[in-house]
Design a protein around this motif. Structure first.
Motif, short mmCIF file in Angstrom:
data_model
loop_
_atom_site.label_atom_id
_atom_site.label_comp_id
_atom_site.label_asym_id
_atom_site.label_seq_id
_atom_site.Cartn_x
_atom_site.Cartn_y
_atom_site.Cartn_z
N GLU A 77 4.83 2.97 2.17
CA GLU A 77 3.47 3.12 1.67
C GLU A 77 2.60 1.92 2.03
O GLU A 77 1.43 2.08 2.35
CB GLU A 77 3.48 3.35 0.16
CG GLU A 77 3.94 4.73 -0.26
CD GLU A 77 3.11 5.86 0.36
OE1 GLU A 77 1.86 5.76 0.36
OE2 GLU A 77 3.71 6.81 0.87
N MET A 78 3.17 0.73 1.94
CA MET A 78 2.39 -0.47 2.27
C MET A 78 1.94 -0.44 3.74
O MET A 78 0.79 -0.75 4.06
CB MET A 78 3.19 -1.74 2.00
CG MET A 78 2.42 -3.00 2.30
SD MET A 78 3.42 -4.50 2.17
CE MET A 78 4.40 -4.38 3.64
N LEU A 79 2.85 -0.07 4.64
CA LEU A 79 2.51 -0.01 6.06
C LEU A 79 1.45 1.06 6.33
O LEU A 79 0.54 0.86 7.13
CB LEU A 79 3.76 0.24 6.90
CG LEU A 79 4.86 -0.83 6.79
CD1 LEU A 79 6.07 -0.46 7.61
CD2 LEU A 79 4.32 -2.19 7.17
N ASN A 80 1.59 2.20 5.65
CA ASN A 80 0.59 3.26 5.80
C ASN A 80 -0.78 2.79 5.31
O ASN A 80 -1.80 3.11 5.92
CB ASN A 80 1.01 4.52 5.05
CG ASN A 80 2.15 5.24 5.74
OD1 ASN A 80 2.46 4.98 6.90
ND2 ASN A 80 2.78 6.14 5.02
N ARG A 81 -0.81 2.03 4.22
CA ARG A 81 -2.09 1.50 3.72
C ARG A 81 -2.72 0.56 4.73
O ARG A 81 -3.94 0.58 4.95
CB ARG A 81 -1.88 0.79 2.37
CG ARG A 81 -1.88 1.71 1.18
CD ARG A 81 -2.00 0.95 -0.15
NE ARG A 81 -0.97 -0.07 -0.34
CZ ARG A 81 0.25 0.18 -0.82
NH1 ARG A 81 0.59 1.40 -1.17
NH2 ARG A 81 1.11 -0.81 -0.96
N CYS A 82 -1.89 -0.27 5.38
CA CYS A 82 -2.41 -1.19 6.40
C CYS A 82 -3.03 -0.42 7.56
O CYS A 82 -4.13 -0.73 8.02
CB CYS A 82 -1.29 -2.09 6.93
SG CYS A 82 -0.67 -3.29 5.74
N ARG A 83 -2.31 0.60 8.03
CA ARG A 83 -2.84 1.41 9.14
C ARG A 83 -4.11 2.15 8.72
O ARG A 83 -5.07 2.22 9.48
CB ARG A 83 -1.78 2.39 9.65
CG ARG A 83 -0.72 1.73 10.50
CD ARG A 83 0.16 2.75 11.21
NE ARG A 83 0.94 3.53 10.28
CZ ARG A 83 2.15 3.21 9.83
NH1 ARG A 83 2.73 2.09 10.25
NH2 ARG A 83 2.79 3.98 9.00
N ARG A 84 -4.12 2.67 7.51
CA ARG A 84 -5.29 3.42 7.01
C ARG A 84 -6.52 2.51 6.95
O ARG A 84 -7.63 2.93 7.28
CB ARG A 84 -4.99 4.01 5.64
CG ARG A 84 -6.14 4.85 5.08
CD ARG A 84 -5.71 5.65 3.88
NE ARG A 84 -4.75 6.68 4.23
CZ ARG A 84 -5.07 7.86 4.75
NH1 ARG A 84 -6.32 8.15 4.99
NH2 ARG A 84 -4.15 8.74 5.04
N ARG A 85 -6.35 1.27 6.57
CA ARG A 85 -7.46 0.33 6.50
C ARG A 85 -8.05 0.12 7.91
O ARG A 85 -9.26 0.10 8.09
CB ARG A 85 -6.99 -1.00 5.90
CG ARG A 85 -8.09 -2.01 5.65
CD ARG A 85 -7.56 -3.28 5.00
NE ARG A 85 -6.50 -3.93 5.75
CZ ARG A 85 -6.69 -4.67 6.84
NH1 ARG A 85 -7.88 -4.87 7.31
NH2 ARG A 85 -5.66 -5.23 7.45
N ILE A 86 -7.18 -0.01 8.89
CA ILE A 86 -7.63 -0.18 10.28
C ILE A 86 -8.33 1.09 10.76
O ILE A 86 -9.40 1.03 11.38
CB ILE A 86 -6.44 -0.55 11.19
CG1 ILE A 86 -5.87 -1.92 10.79
CG2 ILE A 86 -6.86 -0.53 12.67
CD1 ILE A 86 -4.50 -2.22 11.37
N VAL A 87 -7.74 2.25 10.45
CA VAL A 87 -8.35 3.52 10.84
C VAL A 87 -9.74 3.67 10.24
O VAL A 87 -10.67 4.11 10.92
CB VAL A 87 -7.44 4.71 10.42
CG1 VAL A 87 -8.18 6.04 10.48
CG2 VAL A 87 -6.19 4.74 11.30
N ASN A 88 -9.90 3.28 8.99
CA ASN A 88 -11.23 3.35 8.36
C ASN A 88 -12.23 2.48 9.10
O ASN A 88 -13.39 2.88 9.30
CB ASN A 88 -11.15 2.96 6.89
CG ASN A 88 -10.48 4.02 6.05
OD1 ASN A 88 -10.47 5.20 6.39
ND2 ASN A 88 -9.90 3.62 4.93
#
Length: 126
Positions: A1-12
């Motif tokens: 979940e932490m890694l997905n949150r990091c990627r999601r922040r970049i995607v945003n």
């Protein structure tokens, strides 16, 4: 979940920067799914794809086409059929860097390079 949150922040950040460029199609996420954003793939007009990849490479940014259409591999030649939608999409896609350790300054560099390319292109809409 932490890694997905990091990627999601970049995607945003990518989506906010590229979503206003009419010739870039950003990834869509349907309301009934939550993407892990394994990759960040944009679609651009075919005449810009290789030029943008080369431009980014000149700035030290690794971007490219992540997947080659399976039906175009020589091993499948005996079974080959035309897949016009797949072939059209393949000519338009670019995978931009996306991984959890991608720092804010690196994301800024990528965004700014794409925006600089946008300023320097000629022939769009003609």
């Amino acid at each position: 979940e932490m890694l997905n949150r990091c990627r999601r922040r970049i995607v945003n950040r990518y989506n906010n920067a590229f979503g206003r460029i009419p010739w870039i199609e950003i990834p869509t996420e349907r309301s009934y799914v939550k993407s892990s954003y394994h990759l960040y793939v944009i679609k651009v007009p075919p005449k810009f794809r290789d030029r943008l990849i080369d431009y980014l490479a000149g700035k030290g940014i690794s971007a490219g086409v992540h997947y080659f259409p399976n039906h175009l591999y020589s091993v499948y030649k005996p079974y080959r059929t035309r897949l016009p939608i797949t072939e059209n999409i393949y000519k338009r896609i670019i995978t931009l860097p996306l991984y959890p350790g991608l720092g804010d300054s690196q994301v800024d560099t990528i965004i700014n390079a794409v925006l600089d390319f946008k300023k320097n292109i000629t022939g769009y809409g003609r």
